[in-house]
Design an enzyme around this catalytic site. Structure first.
Site, PDB file in Angstrom:
ATOM      1  N   HIS A 124      60.485  29.408  33.913  1.00  0.00           N
ATOM      2  CA  HIS A 124      61.206  28.127  33.799  1.00  0.00           C
ATOM      3  C   HIS A 124      60.741  27.318  32.582  1.00  0.00           C
ATOM      4  O   HIS A 124      61.337  26.283  32.274  1.00  0.00           O
ATOM      5  CB  HIS A 124      61.132  27.328  35.110  1.00  0.00           C
ATOM      6  CG  HIS A 124      59.905  26.501  35.307  1.00  0.00           C
ATOM      7  ND1 HIS A 124      58.848  26.890  36.107  1.00  0.00           N
ATOM      8  CD2 HIS A 124      59.564  25.276  34.819  1.00  0.00           C
ATOM      9  CE1 HIS A 124      57.925  25.941  36.094  1.00  0.00           C
ATOM     10  NE2 HIS A 124      58.329  24.956  35.321  1.00  0.00           N
TER      11      HIS A 124
ATOM     12  N   ASP B   1      58.951  33.651  38.808  1.00  0.00           N
ATOM     13  CA  ASP B   1      58.850  32.656  37.736  1.00  0.00           C
ATOM     14  C   ASP B   1      57.733  33.078  36.767  1.00  0.00           C
ATOM     15  O   ASP B   1      56.671  32.460  36.701  1.00  0.00           O
ATOM     16  CB  ASP B   1      58.576  31.278  38.355  1.00  0.00           C
ATOM     17  CG  ASP B   1      58.721  30.146  37.363  1.00  0.00           C
ATOM     18  OD1 ASP B   1      59.220  30.390  36.250  1.00  0.00           O
ATOM     19  OD2 ASP B   1      58.329  29.012  37.719  1.00  0.00           O
TER      20      ASP B   1
ATOM     21  N   SER C 288      52.915  23.606  34.354  1.00  0.00           N
ATOM     22  CA  SER C 288      53.682  24.830  34.580  1.00  0.00           C
ATOM     23  C   SER C 288      53.390  25.896  33.544  1.00  0.00           C
ATOM     24  O   SER C 288      53.255  25.601  32.357  1.00  0.00           O
ATOM     25  CB  SER C 288      55.174  24.540  34.559  1.00  0.00           C
ATOM     26  OG  SER C 288      55.559  24.039  35.799  1.00  0.00           O
TER      27      SER C 288
HETATM   28  N1  ARG Z   1      57.217  22.351  37.506  1.00  0.00           N
HETATM   29  C1  ARG Z   1      56.077  21.655  36.981  1.00  0.00           C
HETATM   30  C2  ARG Z   1      55.974  21.889  35.484  1.00  0.00           C
HETATM   31  O1  ARG Z   1      56.957  22.333  34.922  1.00  0.00           O
HETATM   32  C3  ARG Z   1      54.815  21.999  37.745  1.00  0.00           C
HETATM   33  C4  ARG Z   1      54.824  21.344  39.047  1.00  0.00           C
HETATM   34  C5  ARG Z   1      53.706  21.759  39.910  1.00  0.00           C
HETATM   35  N2  ARG Z   1      53.826  21.015  41.117  1.00  0.00           N
HETATM   36  C6  ARG Z   1      52.868  20.936  42.030  1.00  0.00           C
HETATM   37  N3  ARG Z   1      53.051  20.162  43.041  1.00  0.00           N
HETATM   38  N4  ARG Z   1      51.780  21.636  41.893  1.00  0.00           N
HETATM   39  O2  ARG Z   1      55.006  21.518  34.857  1.00  0.00           O
END
Ligand code: ARG
Length: 203
Positions: free
Chosen positions: A14, A60, A155
């Site tokens: 992503h 992912d 992420s």
């Molecule tokens: N999707 C987020 C990013 O793109 C990471 C989120 C992680 N969330 C969590 N509750 N650990 O950086």
């Protein structure tokens, strides 16, 4: 992302696109800052997992091939877990990254952050998330009561065990550090065959 070969970075599917268009800074402790132990390397291509599903976030994973290998011998690739056995419940895992420090905040920390969280078994996590955890490709980690978690911006980064072996890739979660909503990570052992095959193909 994490360096898994001298010219390959493992990250999240992503994260595909713009963040990797210009290149990768390997080894910084301060965001976007080229210190003496960091190297900036151009990206040759981005290879997302062919089974990545942006609705469920299953698979992912993405491999990023660099134009050149790292030169600095201190920038060593991380070991990637290949054991089918998951960590044991409550095992301590460490997650690192750059990003926000609180849910809803837009303040980014330029300092590399690190936090310890506990592995949560599949059954427990899947019931917390109402069946949204895809077994064998996702893992969860958090602490009782919440308050410790990876955050927005983390992420694609690694979560690793106390031997320093990478177990997962930061992927998603409901909010940040909420009680009963642990962080969800792509489980690298679930994609190990593909990671190896892709590595031998592109590196
Ligand atoms: N999707 C987020 C990013 O793109 C990471 C989120 C992680 N969330 C969590 N509750 N650990 O950086």
């Amino acid at each position: 992302g994490s360096l898994v070969w001298d010219d390959v970075v493992l990250t999240a599917a992503h994260c595909q696109g713009a963040p990797f268009d210009s290149g990768v800074l390997v080894g910084p402790y301060i965001l976007n800052t080229l210190s003496s132990d960091a190297e900036f390397i151009d990206v040759q291509r981005q290879v997302p997992h062919h089974s990545y599903d942006s609705i469920t976030e299953a698979y992912d994973f993405m491999l990023v091939k660099l134009e050149n290998p790292v030169i600095n011998p201190n920038l060593m690739p991380i070991a990637v877990n290949s054991l089918k056995e998951n960590p044991m419940s409550n095992d301590v895992l460490t997650v690192i990254g750059f990003g926000t420090l609180l849910e809803g905040s837009s303040n980014w920390s330029n300092q590399l952050q690190e936090v310890n969280v506990n592995y949560i078994d599949y059954e427990t996590c899947d019931s917390l998330y109402n069946g949204d955890i895809v077994d064998s490709v996702m893992l969860c980690a958090g602490v009782p009561g919440g308050g410790k978690d990876s955050c927005q911006g983390y992420s694609g980064g690694p979560i690793f065990d106390q031997q320093g072996t990478q177990i997962g890739v930061v992927s998603w979660g409901l909010g940040l550090a909420r009680e009963n909503f642990p962080g969800v990570y792509s489980l690298v052992s679930g994609a190990r065959v593909l990671i190896d095959a892709t590595l031998s193909h592109i590196s």
